[in-house]
Write an enzyme that holds these catalytic residues in place. Structure first.
Site, PDB file in Angstrom:
ATOM      1  N   ARG A 165     -56.960   2.488  28.544  1.00 44.83           N
ATOM      2  CA  ARG A 165     -57.409   3.674  27.826  1.00 44.83           C
ATOM      3  C   ARG A 165     -56.502   4.868  28.115  1.00 44.83           C
ATOM      4  O   ARG A 165     -56.314   5.737  27.259  1.00 44.83           O
ATOM      5  CB  ARG A 165     -58.862   4.016  28.183  1.00 44.83           C
ATOM      6  CG  ARG A 165     -59.403   5.270  27.491  1.00 44.83           C
ATOM      7  CD  ARG A 165     -60.917   5.355  27.560  1.00 44.83           C
ATOM      8  NE  ARG A 165     -61.424   5.151  28.888  1.00 44.83           N
ATOM      9  CZ  ARG A 165     -61.506   6.091  29.841  1.00 44.83           C
ATOM     10  NH1 ARG A 165     -61.076   7.323  29.578  1.00 44.83           N
ATOM     11  NH2 ARG A 165     -61.992   5.815  31.026  1.00 44.83           N
ATOM     12  N   TYR A 190     -56.619  18.765   4.090  1.00 43.09           N
ATOM     13  CA  TYR A 190     -57.419  17.545   4.124  1.00 43.09           C
ATOM     14  C   TYR A 190     -58.877  17.889   4.372  1.00 43.09           C
ATOM     15  O   TYR A 190     -59.209  18.536   5.360  1.00 43.09           O
ATOM     16  CB  TYR A 190     -56.896  16.609   5.205  1.00 43.09           C
ATOM     17  CG  TYR A 190     -57.673  15.326   5.335  1.00 43.09           C
ATOM     18  CD1 TYR A 190     -57.951  14.543   4.222  1.00 43.09           C
ATOM     19  CD2 TYR A 190     -58.152  14.911   6.569  1.00 43.09           C
ATOM     20  CE1 TYR A 190     -58.680  13.368   4.338  1.00 43.09           C
ATOM     21  CE2 TYR A 190     -58.874  13.738   6.691  1.00 43.09           C
ATOM     22  CZ  TYR A 190     -59.137  12.977   5.575  1.00 43.09           C
ATOM     23  OH  TYR A 190     -59.862  11.820   5.692  1.00 43.09           O
ATOM     24  N   ASP A 225     -49.127  19.501   9.666  1.00 45.83           N
ATOM     25  CA  ASP A 225     -49.469  18.181   9.160  1.00 45.83           C
ATOM     26  C   ASP A 225     -48.338  17.727   8.242  1.00 45.83           C
ATOM     27  O   ASP A 225     -48.138  18.286   7.166  1.00 45.83           O
ATOM     28  CB  ASP A 225     -50.797  18.237   8.399  1.00 45.83           C
ATOM     29  CG  ASP A 225     -51.301  16.855   8.005  1.00 45.83           C
ATOM     30  OD1 ASP A 225     -50.474  15.948   7.812  1.00 45.83           O
ATOM     31  OD2 ASP A 225     -52.529  16.682   7.883  1.00 45.83           O
ATOM     32  N   LYS A 261     -51.268   6.496   6.384  1.00 46.33           N
ATOM     33  CA  LYS A 261     -50.661   6.717   5.076  1.00 46.33           C
ATOM     34  C   LYS A 261     -49.233   6.157   5.018  1.00 46.33           C
ATOM     35  O   LYS A 261     -49.046   4.955   5.121  1.00 46.33           O
ATOM     36  CB  LYS A 261     -50.716   8.208   4.748  1.00 46.33           C
ATOM     37  CG  LYS A 261     -52.096   8.862   4.943  1.00 46.33           C
ATOM     38  CD  LYS A 261     -53.212   8.195   4.157  1.00 46.33           C
ATOM     39  CE  LYS A 261     -54.490   9.015   4.094  1.00 46.33           C
ATOM     40  NZ  LYS A 261     -55.171   9.225   5.376  1.00 46.33           N
TER      41      LYS A 261
END
Length: 410
Positions: A57, A123, A194, A219
């Site tokens: 993790r 977004y 972004d 994407k």
């Protein structure tokens, strides 16, 4: 399996870096592709050093090849351009379980009671999260037209973080990156860009002064609509450590198989994006002349508000197009402005009529997709209700055009 930088990476074009970066070390009989390590824990005893693998993790070798490749892309294969004439630090990429996990980590940089400057169009899930943070942690939200440089600079006064999307989702507004990021740096405001729509092939915001670059890896980077991942990239070592800690404590970690698929998809990014971008330019040109189209947004169009800015600071214009179908005669004044039931019905009819384009909410895959964005109740109300967002894939452009043309005329 350890990875090593390509021995001749310096000076290579990004199209070569996507293929060569993040490879295993060159050893006789060695692998040319990274393996998929399946470990939740590692052999470890005594005091754990910062760079030691101990528990998956916190860090694991499944992530390293992809992170190295993305860091090379966003940072520039040879380190990129220096900001403010100073020495250039190497870029560090941090992989997350989703694009939203990366957004959440970026927003965590805003302190309780702080101020976040963000685009009015961005977004929509990220905007929902911003509103929740505002309500729960007393964060002030300042919405700006990201293409209005003066408004962005004015909003930076006393702010803690600037979020930039360029081009924006779904309105395709283009920010003046050097100006707004330079102003943020001068004001002591951290900045996050972004870069999902443009990809590192279209622009590298770190070279314009961004503190952090954000990607929905789902994407274009992965590119095949089969994984959900996100990433952040920064040159600031202390900031990278903070973002890594957020990932560890919030458990926003990527799985090994998804990571391997994303790296495999990244290898063809240059080919996919070049094809999709070229097709988008041609489709936007034809759509702008179509009798059944009221408005087209794509930075390649000379009349688009973002054209000159994109031409100056981007390598290409991207593969996302915004389209508003022309309302039917007698639909009323509301339909002309893209609002009301008639406008919605007209746009939905186009989506229903396509046969090759896929009605879907994502973007950046090899397949071409479209959707009416305001079908989502959380989308900004300044987005026209009839706006169709088109994500151009890699199919033959003539086939894509015939399908769009018949759907618009249906």
């Amino acid at each position: 399996m350890s990875t090593a930088p390509h021995p001749s990476a310096a000076g290579l074009s990004p199209a070569t870096v996507v293929v060569s970066a993040g490879r295993p070390a060159r050893e006789q009989g060695g692998h040319i592709n990274p393996s998929v390590p399946l470990n939740s824990t590692y052999v470890s005893r005594g005091v754990v050093s910062p760079d030691e693998l101990s528990y998956a993790r916190g860090d694991n070798d499944a992530w390293h090849p992809f992170e190295e490749a993305l860091a090379a892309l966003e940072g520039g294969a040879d380190g990129g351009a220096a900001v403010d004439g100073g020495a250039v630090a190497p870029a560090t990429a941090i992989l997350f379980s989703s694009g939203m996990a990366a957004v959440a980590a970026a927003f965590s940089l805003v302190p309780d009671g702080g101020t976040l400057v963000l685009p009015r169009h961005a977004y929509q899930a990220g905007m929902v999260l911003a509103r929740q943070i505002s309500e729960r942690h007393g964060v002030t939200l300042r919405y700006v037209d990201i293409a209005d440089t003066d408004a962005v600079v004015a909003a930076l006064d006393g702010a803690d973080l600037l979020l930039v999307e360029s081009p924006t989702n779904p309105m395709l507004e283009v920010a003046d990156l050097p100006a707004v990021l330079g102003a943020a740096r001068a004001a002591g405001v951290r900045s996050v860009v972004d870069n999902t729509f443009a990809t590192p092939l279209g622009q590298r915001p770190l070279e314009h002064g961004a503190d952090v670059v954000l990607h929905s890896v789902t994407k274009y980077l992965a590119g095949h609509s089969d994984v959900v991942l996100g990433a952040l990239v920064t040159r600031d070592a202390a900031l990278a450590a903070t973002l890594r800690e957020h990932r560890t404590l919030h458990g926003a970690i990527a799985g090994p198989f998804e990571t391997w698929l994303a790296l495999r998809g990244l290898r063809t990014l240059a080919l996919r994006f070049e094809r999709a971008q070229a097709s988008a330019v041609e489709l936007a040109r034809r759509l702008a002349e179509h009798p059944e189209v009221a408005e087209v947004r794509h930075p390649s169009l000379p009349g688009d508000p973002g054209h000159e800015r994109a031409k100056a600071q981007m390598n290409g214009f991207g593969a996302i197009i915004g389209v508003r179908p022309r309302p039917r005669p007698g639909a009323g004044d509301a339909a002309v402005t893209g609002t009301g039931p008639a406008a919605v019905d007209r746009a939905d009819a186009v989506v229903d009529a396509v046969r090759l384009w896929l009605p879907a909410t994502s973007l950046g895959g090899v397949e071409s997709m479209l959707e009416r964005r305001r079908r989502w109740g959380t989308e900004a109300h300044t987005v026209p209700e009839d706006l169709l967002r088109l994500s151009v894939g890699i199919e033959d452009v003539e086939d894509l055009w015939r399908d769009l043309d018949q759907a618009l005329r249906a």
